[in-house]
Every structure is written in structure tokens, then in C-alpha cells.
Design a protein around this motif. Structure first.
Motif, PDB file in Angstrom:
ATOM      1  N   LYS A 155       2.652  -0.428  -2.977  1.00 43.64           N
ATOM      2  CA  LYS A 155       1.334  -0.354  -2.394  1.00 43.64           C
ATOM      3  C   LYS A 155       0.733   0.116  -3.805  1.00 43.64           C
ATOM      4  CE  LYS A 155      -1.661   2.185   0.454  1.00 43.64           C
ATOM      5  NZ  LYS A 155      -1.664   3.198   1.561  1.00 43.64           N
ATOM      6  N   LEU A 234       0.658 -14.236  10.115  1.00 44.41           N
ATOM      7  CA  LEU A 234       0.404 -13.202   8.982  1.00 44.41           C
ATOM      8  C   LEU A 234       1.578 -12.798   8.383  1.00 44.41           C
ATOM      9  CD1 LEU A 234      -2.633 -11.350  10.687  1.00 44.41           C
ATOM     10  CD2 LEU A 234      -2.615 -12.782   8.534  1.00 44.41           C
ATOM     11  N   LYS A 242      -2.146 -12.352   1.870  1.00 42.54           N
ATOM     12  CA  LYS A 242      -2.471 -11.273   2.994  1.00 42.54           C
ATOM     13  C   LYS A 242      -3.501 -10.290   2.310  1.00 42.54           C
ATOM     14  CE  LYS A 242       1.636 -10.196   4.406  1.00 42.54           C
ATOM     15  NZ  LYS A 242       2.738  -9.581   5.101  1.00 42.54           N
ATOM     16  N   GLY A 243      -3.205  -9.883   1.056  1.00 40.97           N
ATOM     17  CA  GLY A 243      -4.011  -8.840   0.771  1.00 40.97           C
ATOM     18  C   GLY A 243      -5.574  -9.365   0.493  1.00 40.97           C
ATOM     19  N   TYR A 244      -5.461 -10.652  -0.160  1.00 37.33           N
ATOM     20  CA  TYR A 244      -6.841 -11.437  -0.156  1.00 37.33           C
ATOM     21  C   TYR A 244      -7.673 -11.427   1.211  1.00 37.33           C
ATOM     22  CZ  TYR A 244      -5.995 -13.220  -4.834  1.00 37.33           C
ATOM     23  OH  TYR A 244      -6.029 -13.313  -6.074  1.00 37.33           O
ATOM     24  N   LEU A 245      -6.938 -11.921   2.344  1.00 36.60           N
ATOM     25  CA  LEU A 245      -7.569 -11.812   3.508  1.00 36.60           C
ATOM     26  C   LEU A 245      -8.040 -10.487   4.097  1.00 36.60           C
ATOM     27  CD1 LEU A 245      -4.989 -14.151   5.443  1.00 36.60           C
ATOM     28  CD2 LEU A 245      -7.098 -14.810   4.173  1.00 36.60           C
ATOM     29  N   ARG A 246      -7.258  -9.634   3.741  1.00 40.63           N
ATOM     30  CA  ARG A 246      -7.822  -8.187   4.090  1.00 40.63           C
ATOM     31  C   ARG A 246      -9.079  -7.784   3.496  1.00 40.63           C
ATOM     32  NH1 ARG A 246      -2.182  -6.707   2.978  1.00 40.63           N
ATOM     33  NH2 ARG A 246      -1.010  -6.627   4.835  1.00 40.63           N
ATOM     34  N   LEU A 247      -9.320  -8.343   2.357  1.00 42.08           N
ATOM     35  CA  LEU A 247     -10.435  -8.059   1.587  1.00 42.08           C
ATOM     36  C   LEU A 247     -11.701  -8.747   2.101  1.00 42.08           C
ATOM     37  CD1 LEU A 247      -9.251  -8.062  -2.082  1.00 42.08           C
ATOM     38  CD2 LEU A 247     -10.123  -6.111  -0.895  1.00 42.08           C
ATOM     39  N   SER A 276     -14.692  -6.691   2.337  1.00 45.17           N
ATOM     40  CA  SER A 276     -14.892  -5.774   3.493  1.00 45.17           C
ATOM     41  C   SER A 276     -15.281  -4.279   3.297  1.00 45.17           C
ATOM     42  CB  SER A 276     -13.307  -5.559   4.287  1.00 45.17           C
ATOM     43  OG  SER A 276     -13.236  -4.522   5.239  1.00 45.17           O
ATOM     44  N   ARG A 278     -14.703  -1.558   4.434  1.00 43.92           N
ATOM     45  CA  ARG A 278     -13.625  -0.646   4.463  1.00 43.92           C
ATOM     46  C   ARG A 278     -12.870  -0.525   2.977  1.00 43.92           C
ATOM     47  NH1 ARG A 278      -8.004  -0.927   7.873  1.00 43.92           N
ATOM     48  NH2 ARG A 278      -7.568  -2.320   6.183  1.00 43.92           N
ATOM     49  N   TYR A 279     -12.813  -1.400   2.344  1.00 42.72           N
ATOM     50  CA  TYR A 279     -12.166  -1.611   1.280  1.00 42.72           C
ATOM     51  C   TYR A 279     -12.941  -1.115  -0.077  1.00 42.72           C
ATOM     52  CZ  TYR A 279      -7.848  -3.526   2.952  1.00 42.72           C
ATOM     53  OH  TYR A 279      -6.636  -3.578   3.408  1.00 42.72           O
TER      54      TYR A 279
END
Length: 292
Positions: A155, A234, A242-247, A276, A278-279
Motif C-alpha cells: 500500500k 472488481l 482498480k486504483g485508477y477507478l478509486r480515484l 474523488s 476523498r483522495y
């Protein structure tokens, strides 16, 4: 890849651009967590070391088919390396020179550099020109060649790579990040669940729409939307995607099979304004969370 950047830039120009780009981007540490730090490569020898890390991941681990010269040198290398900036993650607890401390890397290509250096890498697979033409007021940056050595796929390494991307983007006034991201293997149908999820749920639309080049286009619409289990889809995604999608990223229409790298590629589109909240709060609007 079908676009040969080496044909568009003379060797002397390439060498000059390598030094100029590295010098222009600065050498400050962009972030630090424990013994790991992230910054832009400071020298040609550090770029060479990053290419060695990429070779270990892409050729030795993922079985990419590189040129005989690349195999002989044990380096993943192409002409874009000479015009990009190279974001590094270094383990400072490793004794020796900085070149021996490099454990991860990302390749960054700003629009102003690409415009005078033969274009973007992903233009050979996706119609990036049409996307950029719709946003003449925005500054684009291509992300590519992301890789981390197996022991460092944690992480905090990923957080440092994103810290570096974010700090670099702020420094250079970037409005949009984009680039190819890959599924392992050259049979899109083997990734039907994940590709179909992307197609039905996060397809770039309207002003951000972009498509694979017609002669390379492979459909991602391989399953009906009602048959897709989002959680399973996912979990089937590569961590980078997945990291890109979270952003907050979206993806272009259609995948492209890259037989040389043994991958199925999709195009990621991430406008800074759509990241996002959040990020943004996590890393800091000024990229100060992990700043040294």
C-alpha cells in the motif's frame, strides 16, 4: 506498438532532450514514507536503472517480447524514455548508490513535451488526438510503464507513486492524466467479466469519450450488464486499474491487444477535476500529506 518515435527524433536531439527534461523537472523529493521516497530521476544512469526494473517486471515476470537489443542489455527501453520524466520510488535503506535503491517507476509525458517530441505513446493504440482536440484549454499528461518490484507491492509504495504523480501534476499545471493500463494476456475474452464491467459502468462519455483505433479495436462489451457481479468484476481487475477507478477515472471505448507486451490494453482518462474528493483530502490539495 506501431508508431516509431525513434524515426522522428535524431539521436543527438534525444540525448539533449534527456538532459533538458530531467533538469527542467527538478530533483526535489516529492514524498517520503519511512525508508521509501519518491522523486523524478536525476540522471541518465537513474533512468537506466529504472529500465532495468521494468525489464525484470515486464520481460522476466510477464513474458513481454522485447527486442534482441533489449534482451541483451536486460533493459526495457524505447525512444519515449528519452523525452519522458521518470518517477521513481527508492528504498533508501538499501546500501549503495541511488541506482541500486530504485524499486518502482512510472513514466510521465507532458503534452508540451509530447508536442515537440513525436507525440504520446498511447496514440499508437487509441485516438488520443480527438480527445485532446476537444480540450484545447487543458494540459494533458500521459502516465505509463508503471511497475514495482514484487517485494514492494504494498500500500505505501502505491501511495508514494500517487503522491509523486499528484505533486508533479500540481507543479506543472496538469489538468488531465491519461494512459494505457493493461490486463495480462492477449485474449480479451479471458477478462470478459472485468472488461464488461468497465464498458457498462465507467466508459468515458461525451467530451471525454475516446476510442481504440479502428484497426485495433476489440470490444469490451462481452457480457450483458445484468449478468455482471460488480464485486467479482472488481476483484478480477489488475491493482493498477482498480486504483485508477478509486480515484474517479473512466476508460475509453474498446481494448487493444499488444502482442509484444503480452497484454490487453485499455485507456484510462482521469481529469484532475474529477478526482474523488476523498483522495484529494488524503493526499492533500497541495500534495502535502507525504511531502518530505
Amino acid at each position: 506498438m506501431t508508431l516509431d518515435l525513434a524515426q522522428t527524433i535524431a539521436p543527438v536531439e534525444i540525448a539533449q532532450k534527456t538532459v533538458a527534461v530531467a533538469g527542467r523537472s527538478g530533483t526535489a523529493v516529492l514524498g517520503r514514507i519511512g525508508n521509501l521516497e519518491t522523486r523524478i530521476a536525476r540522471s541518465v544512469t537513474e533512468i537506466d536503472a529504472a529500465q532495468a526494473v521494468r525489464y525484470r517486471v515486464f520481460a522476466e515476470e510477464m513474458n513481454a517480447k522485447l527486442s534482441p537489443d533489449a534482451v541483451r542489455r536486460k533493459r526495457d527501453i524505447d525512444a519515449w524514455d528519452m523525452v519522458c520524466d521518470h518517477l521513481l520510488v527508492l528504498d533508501t535503506s538499501i546500501e549503495g548508490d541511488a541506482e541500486e535503491q530504485i524499486v518502482g517507476t512510472y513514466r510521465l509525458l507532458r503534452q508540451d513535451v509530447a508536442a515537440v517530441s513525436g507525440g504520446f505513446y498511447s496514440q499508437s493504440e487509441f485516438d488520443v488526438d480527438a480527445l485532446i482536440a476537444r480540450h484545447p484549454e487543458k494540459r494533458f499528461m500521459e502516465l505509463g510503464r508503471s511497475c514495482v518490484l514484487p517485494a514492494y507491492r504494498t500500500k505505501r509504495t502505491v501511495e508514494l507513486l500517487w503522491q509523486g504523480n499528484w505533486a508533479y501534476s500540481l507543479k506543472h499545471g496538469i489538468d488531465v492524466m491519461f494512459g494505457c493500463a493493461s490486463f495480462h494476456g492477449t485474449v480479451p475474452e479471458e477478462h470478459a467479466l472485468a472488461l464488461s464491467f468497465l464498458h457498462h459502468n465507467v466508459l468515458a462519455k461525451d467530451e471525454w469519450s475516446v476510442s481504440a483505433r479502428p484497426e485495433l479495436f476489440r470490444t469490451m462489451d462481452l457480457m450483458p450488464s445484468e449478468g455482471i457481479d460488480a464485486r467479482k468484476a472488481l476483484s478480477a481487475m489488475p491493482p493498477l486499474i482498480k486504483g485508477y477507478l478509486r480515484l474517479g477515472a473512466t476508460v475509453g471505448n474498446g481494448a487493444v491487444v499488444d502482442h509484444g507486451f503480452n497484454t490487453t490494453d485499455v485507456l484510462i482518462v482521469l481529469p484532475i477535476g474529477k478526482i474523488s474528493g476523498r483522495y484529494l483530502n488524503y493526499y492533500g490539495a497541495d500534495a502535502g500529506r507525504f511531502a518530505s
